[in-house]
Design an enzyme around this catalytic site. Sequence first.
Site, PDB file in Angstrom:
ATOM      1  N   THR A  34       0.847  -1.202   0.000  1.00  0.00           N
ATOM      2  CA  THR A  34       0.000   0.000   0.000  1.00  0.00           C
ATOM      3  C   THR A  34       0.883   1.253   0.000  1.00  0.00           C
ATOM      4  OG1 THR A  34      -1.802  -1.078   1.134  1.00  0.00           O
ATOM      5  CG2 THR A  34      -1.574   1.272   1.556  1.00  0.00           C
TER       6      THR A  34
ATOM      7  N   GLY B 260      -5.137  -4.761   7.433  1.00  0.00           N
ATOM      8  CA  GLY B 260      -6.187  -3.767   7.606  1.00  0.00           C
ATOM      9  C   GLY B 260      -7.227  -4.068   8.663  1.00  0.00           C
TER      10      GLY B 260
ATOM     11  N   ARG C 238     -14.426  -7.212   0.151  1.00  0.00           N
ATOM     12  CA  ARG C 238     -13.668  -6.836   1.360  1.00  0.00           C
ATOM     13  C   ARG C 238     -13.087  -5.415   1.231  1.00  0.00           C
ATOM     14  NH1 ARG C 238      -8.111  -5.261   2.516  1.00  0.00           N
ATOM     15  NH2 ARG C 238      -7.675  -5.854   4.653  1.00  0.00           N
TER      16      ARG C 238
ATOM     17  N   GLY D 289     -10.536  -2.718   3.272  1.00  0.00           N
ATOM     18  CA  GLY D 289      -9.539  -2.660   4.339  1.00  0.00           C
ATOM     19  C   GLY D 289      -9.589  -1.354   5.103  1.00  0.00           C
ATOM     20  N   ASP D 290      -8.489  -1.047   5.759  1.00  0.00           N
ATOM     21  CA  ASP D 290      -8.421   0.172   6.574  1.00  0.00           C
ATOM     22  C   ASP D 290      -8.113   1.427   5.771  1.00  0.00           C
ATOM     23  OD1 ASP D 290      -5.868  -1.054   6.104  1.00  0.00           O
ATOM     24  OD2 ASP D 290      -4.995   0.456   7.407  1.00  0.00           O
TER      25      ASP D 290
ATOM     26  N   THR E   5      -0.173   1.334   6.954  1.00  0.00           N
ATOM     27  CA  THR E   5      -0.131   0.191   6.046  1.00  0.00           C
ATOM     28  C   THR E   5       0.022  -1.076   6.876  1.00  0.00           C
ATOM     29  OG1 THR E   5       1.089  -0.904   4.278  1.00  0.00           O
ATOM     30  CG2 THR E   5       2.372   0.535   5.706  1.00  0.00           C
ATOM     31  N   GLY E   6      -0.631  -2.131   6.434  1.00  0.00           N
ATOM     32  CA  GLY E   6      -0.524  -3.377   7.189  1.00  0.00           C
ATOM     33  C   GLY E   6      -1.809  -4.169   7.096  1.00  0.00           C
TER      34      GLY E   6
HETATM   35  N1  ASP Z   1      -3.833  -1.991   4.828  1.00  0.00           N
HETATM   36  C1  ASP Z   1      -4.118  -2.534   3.530  1.00  0.00           C
HETATM   37  C2  ASP Z   1      -5.397  -3.315   3.604  1.00  0.00           C
HETATM   38  O1  ASP Z   1      -5.620  -4.007   4.560  1.00  0.00           O
HETATM   39  C3  ASP Z   1      -3.051  -3.410   3.007  1.00  0.00           C
HETATM   40  C4  ASP Z   1      -1.679  -2.792   3.055  1.00  0.00           C
HETATM   41  O2  ASP Z   1      -1.416  -1.913   3.828  1.00  0.00           O
HETATM   42  O3  ASP Z   1      -0.849  -3.187   2.259  1.00  0.00           O
HETATM   43  O4  ASP Z   1      -6.161  -3.265   2.673  1.00  0.00           O
END
Ligand code: ASP
Length: 333
Positions: free
Chosen positions: A198, A252, A226, A228-229, A249-250
């Site tokens: 991300t 989510g 789905r 995400g965050d 990022t991470g």
């Molecule tokens: N946070 C993002 C998600 O969960 C993924 C990412 O950060 O790479 O959609």
Amino acid sequence: MKLKLLLTLILTFNIMAKELPNHQLAIVIHGGAGTILKENMSDEKEQAIKLKLTQAINAGYKVLANDGTSTDAVIAAINVMENSSLFNAGIGAVYTAEGKHELDASIMRGNDLQAGAVAGVSHVKNPINAAKEVMLNSPHVLLSNLGADEFAKQQGLDTVDNNYFDSEYRYKQWQAIQHKKDVSLSEDLLKTDHKFGTVGAVAIDKDGTIAAGTSTGGMTNKAFGRIGDSPIIGAGTYADNRSCGISATGHGEYFIRYAVAHDICARVLYKNISLKQSANEVINQELKKVGGDGGIVGLDKNGKPVMIFNTAGMYRGFKTQSSETEVFIYSEK
Ligand code: ASP
């Protein structure tokens, strides 16, 4: 006479103190966190990533240096990464379980807490631009799916066929996952597929306004619409001039449940602690103990950059008025 002089001096000092900004121009970006290890990375790829991060930072900083807004600086930096297949945003976005791309993005500015986001878009070329249009030209905060694509089109943004976002690397990643049995929604998959990618940016402009933005293709093989965050204000993105701006990022699902971006800014405001301490508490204590992998980049109200993650690496970098552009990949400090 002496009193008059003293009063004049105090007045002059007060005016100067008001005029001197107590913040510096700054931008900090990330290109995703995860199991990013030197042994798995070719020199070529490493150089390509560092170059792209540098270009993104410089594009954003140029806006700030030309007296532009932090919102436009964030957009400029994120556009560079969305237009590169090296990251999981725009071109190079991951594949959904159905083999398509559904993109999420959000942006927020800290002077008036205005925010805009799009979720599950398939056609707008640069989702972060659509988020900005939602913030500036709609009464809403979050638009989703085809409606969001339609809104972006009406605002005159470029739209593309969904396969514009294709890339060989992400396709192979998706194929590999597809061959595993019954993994579409498993925790195991979310935990092992750690090459998130991300992108996000946080900037502070000459007025001291902080803006933060995040853009993503989400997580590989995601199913059932789905989200995400990244498009959730308070989870993946938050900005408040009184405390800080954050792009996350991470994994989510954790970032949503722990309201990570907002929690970090709230701790700065309520506990009167530094952004670094606050981000460490949330990322390296709260999230780490429950297995929420990821990281954040942020700026405090003085324009001090912070980059904190609990994974092996995070693509990241910054430029401020007092420092040159610096980029990093692994956990070197
Ligand atoms: N946070 C993002 C998600 O969960 C993924 C990412 O950060 O790479 O959609």
